[in-house]
Design a protein around this motif. Structure first.
Motif, PDB file in Angstrom:
ATOM      1  N   VAL A 108      42.116  46.254  44.029  1.00 14.17           N
ATOM      2  CA  VAL A 108      42.328  46.768  45.376  1.00 14.17           C
ATOM      3  C   VAL A 108      40.978  47.199  45.935  1.00 14.17           C
ATOM      4  O   VAL A 108      40.173  47.825  45.229  1.00 14.17           O
ATOM      5  N   ILE A 110      39.233  49.425  48.810  1.00 10.40           N
ATOM      6  CA  ILE A 110      39.551  50.541  49.701  1.00 10.40           C
ATOM      7  C   ILE A 110      39.071  50.228  51.111  1.00 10.40           C
ATOM      8  O   ILE A 110      37.892  49.863  51.319  1.00 10.40           O
ATOM      9  N   ARG A 123      44.205  53.507  52.001  1.00  7.50           N
ATOM     10  CA  ARG A 123      44.792  52.182  52.189  1.00  7.50           C
ATOM     11  C   ARG A 123      43.732  51.136  51.859  1.00  7.50           C
ATOM     12  O   ARG A 123      42.523  51.386  51.982  1.00  7.50           O
ATOM     13  N   PHE A 126      44.942  44.522  48.387  1.00  8.80           N
ATOM     14  CA  PHE A 126      45.219  44.242  46.975  1.00  8.80           C
ATOM     15  C   PHE A 126      45.270  42.739  46.777  1.00  8.80           C
ATOM     16  O   PHE A 126      45.939  42.015  47.533  1.00  8.80           O
ATOM     17  N   VAL A 140      47.320  53.023  48.647  1.00  5.38           N
ATOM     18  CA  VAL A 140      46.691  53.074  47.323  1.00  5.38           C
ATOM     19  C   VAL A 140      46.898  54.478  46.755  1.00  5.38           C
ATOM     20  O   VAL A 140      46.475  55.475  47.360  1.00  5.38           O
ATOM     21  N   VAL A 143      43.725  57.277  43.664  1.00  3.26           N
ATOM     22  CA  VAL A 143      42.306  56.980  43.873  1.00  3.26           C
ATOM     23  C   VAL A 143      41.478  58.217  43.546  1.00  3.26           C
ATOM     24  O   VAL A 143      41.743  59.305  44.086  1.00  3.26           O
ATOM     25  N   ALA A 156      43.994  47.933  39.909  1.00  9.18           N
ATOM     26  CA  ALA A 156      45.264  48.532  40.337  1.00  9.18           C
ATOM     27  C   ALA A 156      46.413  47.630  39.916  1.00  9.18           C
ATOM     28  O   ALA A 156      46.214  46.502  39.426  1.00  9.18           O
ATOM     29  N   THR A 165      52.799  49.570  47.837  1.00  5.68           N
ATOM     30  CA  THR A 165      51.963  50.596  47.193  1.00  5.68           C
ATOM     31  C   THR A 165      51.270  49.985  45.993  1.00  5.68           C
ATOM     32  O   THR A 165      51.905  49.331  45.159  1.00  5.68           O
ATOM     33  N   ALA A 166      49.954  50.202  45.917  1.00  4.89           N
ATOM     34  CA  ALA A 166      49.161  49.808  44.750  1.00  4.89           C
ATOM     35  C   ALA A 166      48.761  51.083  44.013  1.00  4.89           C
ATOM     36  O   ALA A 166      48.333  52.072  44.639  1.00  4.89           O
ATOM     37  N   ALA A 168      46.369  52.922  41.327  1.00  6.21           N
ATOM     38  CA  ALA A 168      45.074  52.808  40.673  1.00  6.21           C
ATOM     39  C   ALA A 168      44.923  53.781  39.515  1.00  6.21           C
ATOM     40  O   ALA A 168      43.886  53.760  38.838  1.00  6.21           O
TER      41      ALA A 168
END
Length: 230
Positions: A108, A110, A123, A126, A140, A143, A156, A165-166, A168
């Protein structure tokens, strides 16, 4: 002598042929309805103990049945706790699948972040490791603060391209995103059983069915969100 003869005969007639008074002289004979077969008097309080207990129970019994309990508090508790359980089941479904290994790994990048600390919101873009999909503008989670600048690439995981949603975070932190939520769902289930009175219903069979229905509600909600997040 002539004057004493009537008195002597009268005493002989009253006392007996030998002149002695009879044994039952002056005795009182009670009516047969008031004595037992052996001559002992019948007591008025000799009623059977069972009959006395029955009369006492009738005397203590309430004159009317109590009114049924108000169903409004139970219904309000059912609705509120069901909504709370649904919310925590929804936010815990995705992290649960990630924790058990059902996820797509990738990277991912940022885009932007706002806030800081626990209120940090990021956010990014990904890209799945196998190149099967690319998700734009995903949220995300997990983070680190020192890696929240735009353009930072982080490993991620996502459950699918539509999850939105990812994640991390790695290690123990991934379990902290689903375990507290499901514990809240369990607590809501116990609250539904408690506040709706399911465990206090008369009759074992009715009580079992009521408790089973109270447990089945949050359980089915959780299963539904888990299936949607698969």
């Amino acid at each position: 002598m002539a004057a004493e003869q009537p008195d002597h005969r009268r005493r002989q007639r009253d006392n007996g042929p030998d002149g002695d008074p009879p044994d039952d002289a002056g005795a009182f004979w009670a009516p047969i309805e008031q004595v037992h077969w052996d001559g002992t008097p019948v007591r008025k309080d000799a009623a059977p103990a069972r009959l006395r207990g029955f009369r006492l129970a009738l005397r203590r019994a309430p004159s009317r049945t109590p009114p049924p309990p108000d169903p409004l508090p139970g219904l309000a508790a059912l609705v509120v706790l069901s909504l709370v359980a649904a919310f925590f089941a929804w936010v815990s479904a995705g992290p649960f699948w990630l924790a058990v290994g059902h996820a797509r790994t990738g990277t991912v990048v940022i885009d932007d972040c706002s806030g800081g600390g626990l209120t940090l919101r990021c956010r990014g873009l990904f890209t799945a490791e196998d190149g099967r999909f690319i998700a734009h503008g995903v949220r995300v989670s997990g983070v680190p603060v020192d890696q929240s600048t735009a353009g930072t690439a982080l490993p991620a995981r996502m459950t699918g391209p539509d999850s939105g949603t990812a994640y991390a975070d790695v290690g123990v932190g991934r379990h902290l995103r689903w375990l507290p939520g499901l514990l809240v769902v369990v607590a809501c289930t116990g609250g539904i059983v408690r506040w709706t009175g399911s465990a206090r219903l008369p009759g074992r069979r009715h009580r079992r069915w009521a408790v089973a229905a109270a447990i089945a509600g949050p359980t089915l909600i959780t299963i539904g969100f888990l299936a949607a997040a698969w």
